[in-house]
Design a protein around this motif. Structure first.
Motif, PDB file in Angstrom:
ATOM      1  N   VAL A  25      16.517 -44.638  37.913  1.00 21.12           N
ATOM      2  CA  VAL A  25      18.008 -44.355  39.469  1.00 21.12           C
ATOM      3  C   VAL A  25      19.108 -44.443  39.088  1.00 21.12           C
ATOM      4  O   VAL A  25      19.535 -43.591  40.242  1.00 21.12           O
ATOM      5  CB  VAL A  25      17.063 -45.496  40.052  1.00 21.12           C
ATOM      6  N   LEU A  26      19.623 -45.181  38.051  1.00 21.86           N
ATOM      7  CA  LEU A  26      21.028 -45.427  38.207  1.00 21.86           C
ATOM      8  C   LEU A  26      21.630 -44.058  37.453  1.00 21.86           C
ATOM      9  O   LEU A  26      22.403 -43.377  37.764  1.00 21.86           O
ATOM     10  CB  LEU A  26      21.266 -46.677  36.703  1.00 21.86           C
ATOM     11  N   LEU A  27      20.560 -43.147  36.777  1.00 25.47           N
ATOM     12  CA  LEU A  27      20.331 -41.361  36.156  1.00 25.47           C
ATOM     13  C   LEU A  27      21.155 -40.397  37.402  1.00 25.47           C
ATOM     14  O   LEU A  27      21.985 -39.985  36.895  1.00 25.47           O
ATOM     15  CB  LEU A  27      19.945 -41.504  34.972  1.00 25.47           C
ATOM     16  N   ILE A  28      20.146 -41.113  38.242  1.00 26.65           N
ATOM     17  CA  ILE A  28      20.518 -39.832  39.436  1.00 26.65           C
ATOM     18  C   ILE A  28      21.367 -40.445  40.263  1.00 26.65           C
ATOM     19  O   ILE A  28      21.717 -39.480  41.509  1.00 26.65           O
ATOM     20  CB  ILE A  28      18.982 -39.949  40.572  1.00 26.65           C
ATOM     21  N   SER A  29      22.051 -41.458  40.510  1.00 31.67           N
ATOM     22  CA  SER A  29      23.106 -41.495  41.775  1.00 31.67           C
ATOM     23  C   SER A  29      23.686 -41.058  41.380  1.00 31.67           C
ATOM     24  O   SER A  29      24.972 -41.255  42.482  1.00 31.67           O
ATOM     25  CB  SER A  29      23.289 -43.670  41.494  1.00 31.67           C
ATOM     26  N   PRO A  30      24.767 -40.331  40.002  1.00 32.01           N
ATOM     27  CA  PRO A  30      26.167 -39.879  40.578  1.00 32.01           C
ATOM     28  C   PRO A  30      25.690 -38.604  41.311  1.00 32.01           C
ATOM     29  O   PRO A  30      26.794 -38.009  42.087  1.00 32.01           O
ATOM     30  CB  PRO A  30      26.473 -39.249  38.865  1.00 32.01           C
ATOM     31  N   PHE A  31      24.775 -37.805  41.430  1.00 31.21           N
ATOM     32  CA  PHE A  31      24.317 -37.109  42.580  1.00 31.21           C
ATOM     33  C   PHE A  31      24.756 -37.066  43.870  1.00 31.21           C
ATOM     34  O   PHE A  31      24.779 -36.125  44.154  1.00 31.21           O
ATOM     35  CB  PHE A  31      22.988 -36.778  42.209  1.00 31.21           C
ATOM     36  N   PHE A  32      24.643 -38.423  44.723  1.00 30.90           N
ATOM     37  CA  PHE A  32      24.841 -39.045  45.572  1.00 30.90           C
ATOM     38  C   PHE A  32      26.255 -39.377  46.361  1.00 30.90           C
ATOM     39  O   PHE A  32      25.999 -40.122  47.623  1.00 30.90           O
ATOM     40  CB  PHE A  32      23.787 -40.774  45.917  1.00 30.90           C
ATOM     41  N   ILE A  33      27.391 -39.363  45.380  1.00 35.44           N
ATOM     42  CA  ILE A  33      27.883 -39.277  45.428  1.00 35.44           C
ATOM     43  C   ILE A  33      28.973 -38.216  46.056  1.00 35.44           C
ATOM     44  O   ILE A  33      28.964 -36.836  45.395  1.00 35.44           O
ATOM     45  CB  ILE A  33      29.680 -39.810  44.195  1.00 35.44           C
ATOM     46  N   MET A  34      29.843 -38.705  47.378  1.00 37.26           N
ATOM     47  CA  MET A  34      30.570 -37.109  47.105  1.00 37.26           C
ATOM     48  C   MET A  34      31.934 -36.351  46.467  1.00 37.26           C
ATOM     49  O   MET A  34      32.207 -37.307  46.025  1.00 37.26           O
ATOM     50  CB  MET A  34      31.184 -37.967  49.289  1.00 37.26           C
ATOM     51  N   ALA A  80      36.041 -37.338  42.781  1.00 34.90           N
ATOM     52  CA  ALA A  80      37.133 -36.890  41.905  1.00 34.90           C
ATOM     53  C   ALA A  80      38.106 -37.714  41.710  1.00 34.90           C
ATOM     54  O   ALA A  80      38.758 -37.923  40.792  1.00 34.90           O
ATOM     55  CB  ALA A  80      38.011 -35.533  42.845  1.00 34.90           C
ATOM     56  N   VAL A  81      38.405 -38.587  42.760  1.00 34.91           N
ATOM     57  CA  VAL A  81      39.096 -39.572  42.808  1.00 34.91           C
ATOM     58  C   VAL A  81      39.250 -40.370  42.975  1.00 34.91           C
ATOM     59  O   VAL A  81      39.875 -41.258  41.257  1.00 34.91           O
ATOM     60  CB  VAL A  81      39.346 -40.473  44.503  1.00 34.91           C
ATOM     61  N   LEU A  82      37.617 -40.636  41.948  1.00 37.79           N
ATOM     62  CA  LEU A  82      37.453 -41.991  40.692  1.00 37.79           C
ATOM     63  C   LEU A  82      37.269 -41.841  39.244  1.00 37.79           C
ATOM     64  O   LEU A  82      38.107 -42.527  38.732  1.00 37.79           O
ATOM     65  CB  LEU A  82      36.200 -42.031  40.920  1.00 37.79           C
ATOM     66  N   TRP A  83      37.404 -40.151  39.146  1.00 36.75           N
ATOM     67  CA  TRP A  83      37.538 -40.033  37.848  1.00 36.75           C
ATOM     68  C   TRP A  83      38.724 -39.899  37.148  1.00 36.75           C
ATOM     69  O   TRP A  83      39.492 -40.582  36.340  1.00 36.75           O
ATOM     70  CB  TRP A  83      37.208 -38.572  37.913  1.00 36.75           C
ATOM     71  N   ILE A  84      39.685 -38.680  38.535  1.00 38.70           N
ATOM     72  CA  ILE A  84      41.040 -38.994  38.319  1.00 38.70           C
ATOM     73  C   ILE A  84      41.849 -40.297  38.271  1.00 38.70           C
ATOM     74  O   ILE A  84      43.354 -40.245  37.412  1.00 38.70           O
ATOM     75  CB  ILE A  84      41.908 -37.608  39.188  1.00 38.70           C
ATOM     76  N   TRP A  95      29.761 -34.461  34.971  1.00 40.49           N
ATOM     77  CA  TRP A  95      29.250 -36.084  35.225  1.00 40.49           C
ATOM     78  C   TRP A  95      28.022 -36.416  36.459  1.00 40.49           C
ATOM     79  O   TRP A  95      27.250 -36.497  37.170  1.00 40.49           O
ATOM     80  CB  TRP A  95      30.141 -36.688  35.521  1.00 40.49           C
ATOM     81  N   GLN A  96      29.079 -35.545  37.813  1.00 39.20           N
ATOM     82  CA  GLN A  96      27.933 -35.097  38.516  1.00 39.20           C
ATOM     83  C   GLN A  96      26.367 -34.712  38.464  1.00 39.20           C
ATOM     84  O   GLN A  96      25.703 -35.173  39.488  1.00 39.20           O
ATOM     85  CB  GLN A  96      29.207 -34.543  39.769  1.00 39.20           C
ATOM     86  N   TRP A  97      26.763 -33.492  38.059  1.00 37.87           N
ATOM     87  CA  TRP A  97      25.878 -32.703  38.167  1.00 37.87           C
ATOM     88  C   TRP A  97      24.744 -32.497  37.939  1.00 37.87           C
ATOM     89  O   TRP A  97      23.562 -32.606  37.247  1.00 37.87           O
ATOM     90  CB  TRP A  97      26.069 -31.130  38.143  1.00 37.87           C
ATOM     91  N   THR A  98      24.820 -33.254  35.788  1.00 33.22           N
ATOM     92  CA  THR A  98      23.868 -34.071  34.941  1.00 33.22           C
ATOM     93  C   THR A  98      22.611 -34.567  35.918  1.00 33.22           C
ATOM     94  O   THR A  98      21.267 -33.560  34.898  1.00 33.22           O
ATOM     95  CB  THR A  98      24.817 -34.779  33.931  1.00 33.22           C
TER      96      THR A  98
END
Lengths: 321, 342
Positions: free
Chosen positions: A120-129, A134-138, A200-203
């Protein structure tokens, strides 16, 4: 349908008649925007021009021929850069997500305690807008001062500095230069930032697809390979990879379609500064010059089709087998 | 080529004993069949020999080498799987060459061996096809070919025929028997089908619940089964057991000492008059198989049993009939110990 009607209308007429509304709707759906874009790309059409106010309404009188295309291809400086950048970004993201996705999928394809939570944790990045991503990373990770990037480099520098006074090994650390954190908003690095965050988001997407496919892998084939003396790596190359050919093809194709139209990440990282793709360039033109934006749009459609034909050649063959 | 020696071999998952303690000697060149009902541990035992399962107790030796800690590929065994387990993305040739390639065998040597094996199995013209394009029987041959090219000292077969249709099964069974004659290699074969066991084996190992019930040649198991389980498992239809109340006076006279059950195989009955019969029974239902017929009869004690006969004229539904058998064919058992007596 009774026999009489069948003879009157012919065998195929009625089904075709019934399909017509759907076909017409879909055609209109596609053709209207496409032909409008085509039309705009051959006329002068701007949103605001004080000297030539007649250009602000789309009209056949403002016909410019290939002028918009000439302008986009030869005079505007960013077109070829945007094409190249689009392909680099899409290509890198695909390579990284597939390699990482494969590695992670194989890693978690065994039973261990807490596997459900890990998945579940691994899948979760996919649910972020995308914009939030982009804001979080940058800001929080890649920022050279306040982000993890800056903090980590600062920490290393401080540690090296404090070790230069240590006995015996101090001279060694004194040789170390002070490391500068990389700024990911710069001209050369902003594309890298976009590649990192989208990867990160699409892996997880790749992991998800590969994982389901790994579960259908034949275990007896693996046992046969073990008896044949195949190492884990050889099993992976000779059995698992061919087994995953189809899911890999799907991941590549879907991502190519999605990432050719990246926008939010590019906007947030550097506002297109040093890092533009075709959609972003269209957006820039569209702030005033609709004609040029439309011409770029048509060129983007052509590029997308070239990519699609290439992919369908490679991927389609895989899917048909 | 090599024989096998199993000493106190055990297998348990957590606290479940799948195999308790097995001692077994397999001679070089022998064709041994592990047979038993599902869940008896026969496949597990085979996989332990192959090295696909850990051995949790005892030792397995191939030839003179204890192989407990030897990697599967180094044990000199080759296995044919139930689902064939061919590599789907490789041609037949590559499937067969894969093991040799992993062992870094020279190219021309690989080619020689693959073509020789293909020759034996008559699949030379299939070498460039992929498994997908093959029929079940052809896949089976390729799987056997893949085992042959490695020139193992022991062949392992894990229910290799259960995915084939009935006609092909008989044919492939004969081919495996021929292959054994030709190669003379030790072969271990797992099946739940006692017909395969009887026809193929030099030696049958009957397993139940992780223990060996009996080891012997097919004819030994058929004629002198050690216990009621083996007696019923070997032979088809299975052996009938008669209690005292199912037997006539004459039959009851044969229950001596510890013997409280008489075992008679369906094919050993002969009809006779009621006076000299061991069992008096009423025919209830006939299954006619053509070459012979199975008559389901009911004893006076109310037990149903089966008589195999070639002469149906003696059996009339609902009409009492006397049945007897050659004394030597009647086996005595004790129902508490389940053992055969005498």
């Amino acid at each position: 349908m009774n026999a009489g009607m069948a003879t009157i209308m012919g065998n195929r007429t009625l089904p075709r008649l019934l399909q017509t509304p759907a076909v017409v709707l879909l055609l209109a759906w596609m053709l209207v925007p496409l032909s409008m874009t085509l039309f705009f790309s051959f006329i002068r059409y701007v949103l605001n021009n004080l000297r030539k106010p007649e250009w602000t309404t789309p009209s056949i009188d403002n016909w410019r021929g290939w002028g918009n295309y000439e302008y986009v291809l030869y005079k505007a400086k960013d077109f070829w850069f945007a094409v190249e950048n689009s392909l680099i970004i899409v290509g890198s993201i695909i390579v990284f997500t597939v390699v990482l996705g494969l590695a992670i999928a194989v890693l978690i394809n065994r039973t261990f305690p807490g596997r459900g939570i890990v998945r579940v944790l691994l899948i979760s990045p996919f649910f972020i807008m995308p914009a939030v991503n982009a804001v979080l990373w940058i800001n929080m990770i890649l920022d050279p001062v306040l982000g993890l990037n800056g903090l980590a480099i600062g920490g290393i520098n401080n540690m090296v500095a404090s070790l230069t006074n240590a006995p015996l090994v101090g001279w060694f650390f004194a040789l170390w230069p002070v490391i500068e954190p990389i700024s990911f908003r710069g001209t050369e690095t902003s594309a890298i930032a976009v590649i990192i965050m989208v990867t990160w988001q699409w892996t997880p997407f790749a992991v998800l697809i590969f994982m389901t496919s790994l579960q259908s892998e034949d275990q007896q084939q693996k046992e046969a390979a073990i008896l044949d003396g195949a190492s884990a790596w050889s099993q992976f190359c000779n059995l698992t990879l061919p087994h995953l050919a189809r899911p890999i093809a799907i991941v590549v194709m879907i991502q190519a379609i999605f990432h050719l139209s990246l926008y939010a990440e590019i906007e947030i990282v550097s506002r297109g500064n040093g890092n533009k793709n075709l959609p972003y360039l269209i957006g820039e033109f569209a702030s005033n010059n609709i004609g040029a934006a439309s011409a770029t749009g048509i060129l983007a459609v052509i590029l997308a089709n070239i990519v699609a034909i290439f992919l369908l050649r490679i991927v389609g063959k895989n899917l048909m087998d | 080529m090599a024989g096998l020696t199993l000493r106190n071999v055990a297998k348990n998952y957590a606290d479940v004993n799948v195999i308790e303690s097995i001692d077994l000697d397999i001679k070089d060149g022998e064709f041994v069949v592990f047979v038993g009902p599902s869940g008896c541990g026969k496949s597990t035992l085979l996989r332990m020999i192959a090295g696909l399962e850990d051995i949790t107790g005892g030792t397995i030796a191939i030839g003179d080498t204890v192989v407990n800690e030897v990697a599967p590929a180094k044990r000199g065994v080759a296995m044919v799987f139930q689902t064939y387990a061919l590599y789907p993305h490789m041609t037949v040739y590559k499937n067969m060459a894969f093991g040799l390639k992993q062992a870094k065998t020279p190219k021309d040597e690989i080619d020689k061996r693959v073509r020789a094996a293909a020759e034996i199995l008559e699949i030379s013209d299939l070498l460039e096809r992929t498994p997908r394009a093959l029929s079940g029987g052809q896949r089976q041959r390729v799987a056997i070919g893949r085992a042959i090219v490695r020139e193992p000292s022991v062949f392992l077969f894990d229910e290799p025929l259960s995915n084939l249709d009935a006609a092909l099964r008989v044919q492939t069974r004969i081919e495996i028997a021929r292959l054994h004659q030709r190669l003379g290699t030790t072969m271990i074969y797992v099946t739940h089908d006692q017909v395969e066991a009887m026809t193929l084996a030099d030696k049958i190992v009957v397993l139940r619940g992780g223990n060996i019930e009996q080891v012997g040649s097919p004819i030994e198991l058929y004629e002198t089964p050690d216990n009621m389980f083996v007696a019923q498992f070997i032979g088809s239809p299975k052996m009938n057991f008669f209690k005292a109340e199912d037997l006539t006076k004459k039959g009851q006279a044969m229950l001596k000492g510890d013997v409280d059950r008489l075992g008679i195989r369906p094919e050993h009955f002969t009809t006779t008059d009621v006076k000299s019969a061991l069992v008096v029974a009423t025919p209830d239902l006939v299954e006619n198989l053509g070459e012979n017929a199975l008559v389901h009869c009911i004893t006076e004690g109310g037990m149903e049993f089966i008589v195999k006969t070639t002469d149906l004229t003696k059996f009339k539904q609902g009409k009492k009939i006397g049945l007897t058998a050659d004394k030597a064919r009647v086996l005595g058992f004790n129902s508490t110990t389940q053992k055969r007596i005498g």
